[in-house]
Design a protein around this motif. Sequence first.
Motif, PDB file in Angstrom:
ATOM      1  N   MET A 171      15.563   5.626   0.191  1.00 39.65           N
ATOM      2  CA  MET A 171      15.772   5.313   1.604  1.00 39.65           C
ATOM      3  C   MET A 171      16.501   6.462   2.267  1.00 39.65           C
ATOM      4  O   MET A 171      17.085   7.286   1.570  1.00 39.65           O
ATOM      5  CB  MET A 171      16.540   3.997   1.772  1.00 39.65           C
ATOM      6  N   PRO A 172      16.439   6.535   3.605  1.00 41.01           N
ATOM      7  CA  PRO A 172      17.100   7.656   4.260  1.00 41.01           C
ATOM      8  C   PRO A 172      18.580   7.712   3.875  1.00 41.01           C
ATOM      9  O   PRO A 172      19.293   6.726   3.963  1.00 41.01           O
ATOM     10  CB  PRO A 172      16.951   7.332   5.744  1.00 41.01           C
TER      11      PRO A 172
ATOM     12  N   PRO B 177      11.300   5.524   1.760  1.00 42.46           N
ATOM     13  CA  PRO B 177      12.213   5.720   2.892  1.00 42.46           C
ATOM     14  C   PRO B 177      11.527   5.461   4.232  1.00 42.46           C
ATOM     15  O   PRO B 177      12.120   4.900   5.143  1.00 42.46           O
ATOM     16  CB  PRO B 177      12.610   7.190   2.787  1.00 42.46           C
ATOM     17  N   VAL B 178      10.254   5.863   4.314  1.00 41.92           N
ATOM     18  CA  VAL B 178       9.534   5.669   5.568  1.00 41.92           C
ATOM     19  C   VAL B 178       9.288   4.188   5.799  1.00 41.92           C
ATOM     20  O   VAL B 178       9.508   3.658   6.893  1.00 41.92           O
ATOM     21  CB  VAL B 178       8.187   6.428   5.547  1.00 41.92           C
ATOM     22  N   LEU B 179       8.850   3.501   4.735  1.00 47.01           N
ATOM     23  CA  LEU B 179       8.571   2.067   4.876  1.00 47.01           C
ATOM     24  C   LEU B 179       9.807   1.317   5.350  1.00 47.01           C
ATOM     25  O   LEU B 179       9.744   0.488   6.261  1.00 47.01           O
ATOM     26  CB  LEU B 179       8.091   1.486   3.543  1.00 47.01           C
ATOM     27  N   ILE B 180      10.946   1.632   4.753  1.00 46.08           N
ATOM     28  CA  ILE B 180      12.160   0.909   5.127  1.00 46.08           C
ATOM     29  C   ILE B 180      12.542   1.190   6.565  1.00 46.08           C
ATOM     30  O   ILE B 180      12.896   0.278   7.311  1.00 46.08           O
ATOM     31  CB  ILE B 180      13.306   1.257   4.151  1.00 46.08           C
TER      32      ILE B 180
ATOM     33  N   GLN C 227      11.830  11.489  11.461  1.00 44.81           N
ATOM     34  CA  GLN C 227      12.519  12.492  10.641  1.00 44.81           C
ATOM     35  C   GLN C 227      12.002  12.511   9.210  1.00 44.81           C
ATOM     36  O   GLN C 227      11.815  13.569   8.614  1.00 44.81           O
ATOM     37  CB  GLN C 227      14.023  12.235  10.652  1.00 44.81           C
ATOM     38  N   MET C 228      11.785  11.302   8.665  1.00 48.36           N
ATOM     39  CA  MET C 228      11.286  11.223   7.288  1.00 48.36           C
ATOM     40  C   MET C 228       9.888  11.827   7.203  1.00 48.36           C
ATOM     41  O   MET C 228       9.575  12.568   6.271  1.00 48.36           O
ATOM     42  CB  MET C 228      11.210   9.767   6.817  1.00 48.36           C
ATOM     43  N   CYS C 229       9.038  11.481   8.160  1.00 46.47           N
ATOM     44  CA  CYS C 229       7.672  11.995   8.130  1.00 46.47           C
ATOM     45  C   CYS C 229       7.689  13.515   8.227  1.00 46.47           C
ATOM     46  O   CYS C 229       6.939  14.196   7.543  1.00 46.47           O
ATOM     47  CB  CYS C 229       6.849  11.418   9.277  1.00 46.47           C
ATOM     48  N   LYS C 230       8.536  14.045   9.101  1.00 46.46           N
ATOM     49  CA  LYS C 230       8.643  15.479   9.250  1.00 46.46           C
ATOM     50  C   LYS C 230       9.078  16.119   7.935  1.00 46.46           C
ATOM     51  O   LYS C 230       8.552  17.139   7.518  1.00 46.46           O
ATOM     52  CB  LYS C 230       9.668  15.816  10.327  1.00 46.46           C
TER      53      LYS C 230
ATOM     54  N   GLY D 256       0.812  -1.207   0.000  1.00 43.14           N
ATOM     55  CA  GLY D 256       0.000   0.000   0.000  1.00 43.14           C
ATOM     56  C   GLY D 256       0.847   1.260   0.000  1.00 43.14           C
ATOM     57  O   GLY D 256       0.346   2.340  -0.241  1.00 43.14           O
ATOM     58  N   VAL D 257       2.129   1.104   0.265  1.00 46.60           N
ATOM     59  CA  VAL D 257       2.992   2.273   0.369  1.00 46.60           C
ATOM     60  C   VAL D 257       3.615   2.566  -0.987  1.00 46.60           C
ATOM     61  O   VAL D 257       4.192   1.689  -1.615  1.00 46.60           O
ATOM     62  CB  VAL D 257       4.106   2.030   1.405  1.00 46.60           C
ATOM     63  N   GLY D 258       3.473   3.814  -1.428  1.00 46.76           N
ATOM     64  CA  GLY D 258       3.955   4.142  -2.764  1.00 46.76           C
ATOM     65  C   GLY D 258       5.453   4.366  -2.811  1.00 46.76           C
ATOM     66  O   GLY D 258       6.105   4.498  -1.777  1.00 46.76           O
TER      67      GLY D 258
END
Lengths: 463, 102
Positions: free
Chosen positions: A349-350, A214-217, A257-260, A207-209
């Motif tokens: 990815m981050p 980066p967030v999923l990982i 951090q990624m979400c921000k 479901g994650v695009g």
Amino acid sequence: MALFGNFGYLFSTAFFALGMVYMGNPKRASKGNALLILGMITAVVSTLGFNASEGLDFNWNRLLLILALLIVGIVAGRKISFSFKITRMPELVSLFNGFGGLCAALIGWVSLFQTNVELSQSSQVILLLSLFMGFSTFSGSMIAFFKLGGKLKKAWRGNNAYMWLTLLLSGVTFLSSLQPNTFIDVKTSVLLLGLFSLSYGVFFANGVGGGDMPVLISVLNGLTGVLTTISGIYFENTIMILLGVFVGATGVILTIQMCKAMNKSFVKIFFNTAKKAIHIQGEAEELDIKETSSASIVADLTLAKKVAIVPGYGLAIAQAQKACYELKNLLNAYDTDVKFVIHPVAGRMPGHMNVLLAEANIPYADILDLDKGNEYLAESDLCFVIGANDVVNTSAETNENSPIYGMPIIQTYLAQKVVIIKRSLSNGYADIQNPVFGLENSSMYFTDAKVGLESIVTELKER
Amino acid sequence: MEFSFNLSPIDGLYTVLLCILIGIEVIRNVPAILHTPLMSGSNAISGIIIIGGILQLMQYDPAFDARTIISSIGVLIGTINVSGGFFVTHRMLKMFKPKKIK
């Protein structure tokens, strides 16, 4: 001899803690990694040593078996990690992450069916939890692996519904595995739980695009950490708890951090993916697109004093990092300043872009983060956008209806001129039109990033 | 004096709490350029879970059955995770090292 094991763990903990601190410093990170390896070896050796010292019908065959497994595992791990190109790092990380999850799930499974120990209710909960999380992390990471490799692109229809359904079924089988009942025996129930958790992981990750990768990982990474902690509580093993928490913390902090950086809430990324693409398409406007050629770019470059390069995932795909390096060197020779501006979520990815540029020998002093980058852009004469799209999209600042509204972006429009190197006018991952392409000071150079940069470099050399 | 390997529940909570605080403090200060190596490094150390599998393999009755096989697979896969993760991290960090200019 129990002392041996305890002190071994103490040393191992010290190695790990110091290693983690060192990992935060670019100059010492290599040493940090070595310390982590040392800590891991110490931990495994102390575990073996501690068990040997117990003396309870010690089984030498098992020791040999374990050693053999360790050796084979190390060789296989080395082979896998060297068989991938360095640019495919995100794939590798999620692949190995999946292995960690699977390992935890299998160990939890075995613990559930021990014959010589009576499990308490709380142990059962812990083990079932690690089974569920282990299998779903495994399948989720595999999906991430295939997505990053470009083998899996489109989300399936009704993905969200399936995700909730499998989660619900996992919950039901979880309870029925815990409580002996008339409907289903425990073994079947646990097996079903395993299957449902596997499929839950698939739908969860799918479901994650691509842009939210980066967030999923980081989330999956954090999950294996929590998993390790849980197992550590079951095995009453301090070092497992400790490291699990460390990994969990890494996952959580990177996720935050990624979400921000995207100004998106965690919930939105994982449970609300279907909507966003559709509602914006209606308002696409005509953009005034100007095309440019390598010749005119080169003419601009010879006059420029400060040049900024904004890389994105497209750079990774086109493998154009070496060309970037050449361009930078060439321009530096003309006394032109070149800096790379990297958005926190650029790439898959981050820190993805940093690794890519480091591979091409670009020193990290020339890499700017978002705030410094925007300051630099305000002074620069020319800005290249290479394979980046959503992270420079001004609708995040101007259009309140935009799904990415409020996300901090790289303000390329501050530069005197913007050149966007892109293969076509297609939208980015978020599928929103990018007004930057139509700005007065921006022009498009439609080509493959690598080919384009190389032709700029050759023409620049001829000047 | 007896050295015990076991934790009382409250000791466990202390450990977890302190680890969380230290973990957050350490990782928050890691600069963005090291995020990828940090992730693959932490990915590797989460493979410490193989210790659980090793404990299982050492404790079981000598009979070689399905559980032994599953535990062994677990340990093998976990080891791949650990070594693979460290090698990947090593490869990445090697690139961050300052190189001599030709």
